[in-house]
Scaffold this motif. Sequence first.
Motif, PDB file in Angstrom:
ATOM      1  N   LEU A 155      12.223   9.765  10.790  1.00  0.00           N
ATOM      2  CA  LEU A 155      11.741  11.087  10.394  1.00  0.00           C
ATOM      3  C   LEU A 155      11.920  11.364   8.912  1.00  0.00           C
ATOM      4  O   LEU A 155      11.118  12.054   8.312  1.00  0.00           O
ATOM      5  N   SER A 156      13.004  10.840   8.329  1.00  0.00           N
ATOM      6  CA  SER A 156      13.231  11.086   6.904  1.00  0.00           C
ATOM      7  C   SER A 156      14.053   9.958   6.307  1.00  0.00           C
ATOM      8  O   SER A 156      14.743   9.229   7.015  1.00  0.00           O
ATOM      9  N   VAL A 157      13.940   9.829   4.988  1.00  0.00           N
ATOM     10  CA  VAL A 157      14.683   8.818   4.248  1.00  0.00           C
ATOM     11  C   VAL A 157      15.488   9.535   3.180  1.00  0.00           C
ATOM     12  O   VAL A 157      14.925  10.259   2.358  1.00  0.00           O
ATOM     13  N   ASP A 183       0.860  -1.185   0.000  1.00  0.00           N
ATOM     14  CA  ASP A 183       0.000   0.000   0.000  1.00  0.00           C
ATOM     15  C   ASP A 183       0.896   1.235   0.000  1.00  0.00           C
ATOM     16  O   ASP A 183       1.696   1.396  -0.894  1.00  0.00           O
ATOM     17  N   ASP A 184       0.784   2.098   1.017  1.00  0.00           N
ATOM     18  CA  ASP A 184       1.648   3.277   1.086  1.00  0.00           C
ATOM     19  C   ASP A 184       2.647   3.157   2.236  1.00  0.00           C
ATOM     20  O   ASP A 184       3.098   4.138   2.797  1.00  0.00           O
ATOM     21  N   ASN A 185       2.988   1.922   2.592  1.00  0.00           N
ATOM     22  CA  ASN A 185       3.988   1.656   3.627  1.00  0.00           C
ATOM     23  C   ASN A 185       5.189   0.965   2.988  1.00  0.00           C
ATOM     24  O   ASN A 185       5.022   0.043   2.187  1.00  0.00           O
ATOM     25  N   TYR A 186       6.378   1.399   3.373  1.00  0.00           N
ATOM     26  CA  TYR A 186       7.612   0.908   2.770  1.00  0.00           C
ATOM     27  C   TYR A 186       8.474   0.266   3.855  1.00  0.00           C
ATOM     28  O   TYR A 186       8.697   0.872   4.898  1.00  0.00           O
ATOM     29  N   GLY A 208       8.400  10.922   0.848  1.00  0.00           N
ATOM     30  CA  GLY A 208       8.194  12.033  -0.075  1.00  0.00           C
ATOM     31  C   GLY A 208       8.043  11.572  -1.513  1.00  0.00           C
ATOM     32  O   GLY A 208       7.755  10.407  -1.806  1.00  0.00           O
ATOM     33  N   ASP A 209       8.278  12.507  -2.443  1.00  0.00           N
ATOM     34  CA  ASP A 209       8.069  12.246  -3.865  1.00  0.00           C
ATOM     35  C   ASP A 209       9.033  11.223  -4.443  1.00  0.00           C
ATOM     36  O   ASP A 209       8.741  10.593  -5.453  1.00  0.00           O
ATOM     37  N   ILE A 225       7.968   2.305   7.116  1.00  0.00           N
ATOM     38  CA  ILE A 225       7.891   3.765   7.108  1.00  0.00           C
ATOM     39  C   ILE A 225       6.777   4.189   6.151  1.00  0.00           C
ATOM     40  O   ILE A 225       6.721   3.716   5.018  1.00  0.00           O
ATOM     41  N   PRO A 226       5.876   5.093   6.600  1.00  0.00           N
ATOM     42  CA  PRO A 226       4.808   5.572   5.716  1.00  0.00           C
ATOM     43  C   PRO A 226       5.370   6.381   4.541  1.00  0.00           C
ATOM     44  O   PRO A 226       6.403   7.036   4.659  1.00  0.00           O
TER      45      PRO A 226
END
Length: 188
Positions: free
Chosen positions: A122-124, A78-81, A100-101, A94-95
């Motif tokens: 918090l970020s990838v 879905d939208d989870n990685y 991000g894009d 991570i959602p």
Amino acid sequence: MKVNANTMRKGHILEHNGRLYVITGTQIVQPGKGGAFIQLEMKDVKTGNKNIERFRTGEAVERARLDDHEMTFLFAEDDNYTFMDKETFEQVTIPGDIIGDGKIFLADGMEVVVQSFEGAPLSVELPQSVVLLITEADPVVKGQTASSSYKPAVLENGARVMVPPHIEAGTKIVVNIETGEYMERFKD
């Protein structure tokens, strides 16, 4: 740690007014009168509220100290990685809105840096570029070789990118992940 405001980039984490913000966009503005300033689009890490702040380019801002973890991308659901830590082999989901894009450019086995604060991702940070195969490209229109014209092409991940006329379907190209633009033809 204190850093100049003009060094802040998309994905950096900023501590401002006692809260943590992730930078979602930056713009340096040089008005006709007065000094230049940087406008930061920020998203509150806890609440998700968006905020725009302006700082003078030489002004010092507090960049949050984060833990960096080298991870490998495993799969998307879905939208989870899901990523795996290269040292502990622990899996983290991570959602997509945190990634991000650039999430469209994720590929199995891609190595990324996941930044976390007190254990929460918090970020990838994705690599600078990725090699992808062109699955569709418009045919070359004769007479357009004199000017630097580009034509649309579809990549194997479904993303659309503008490429030079000499690039055809079946060609591997290097794409800048941050801008989503063609960089060069891949050299084996």
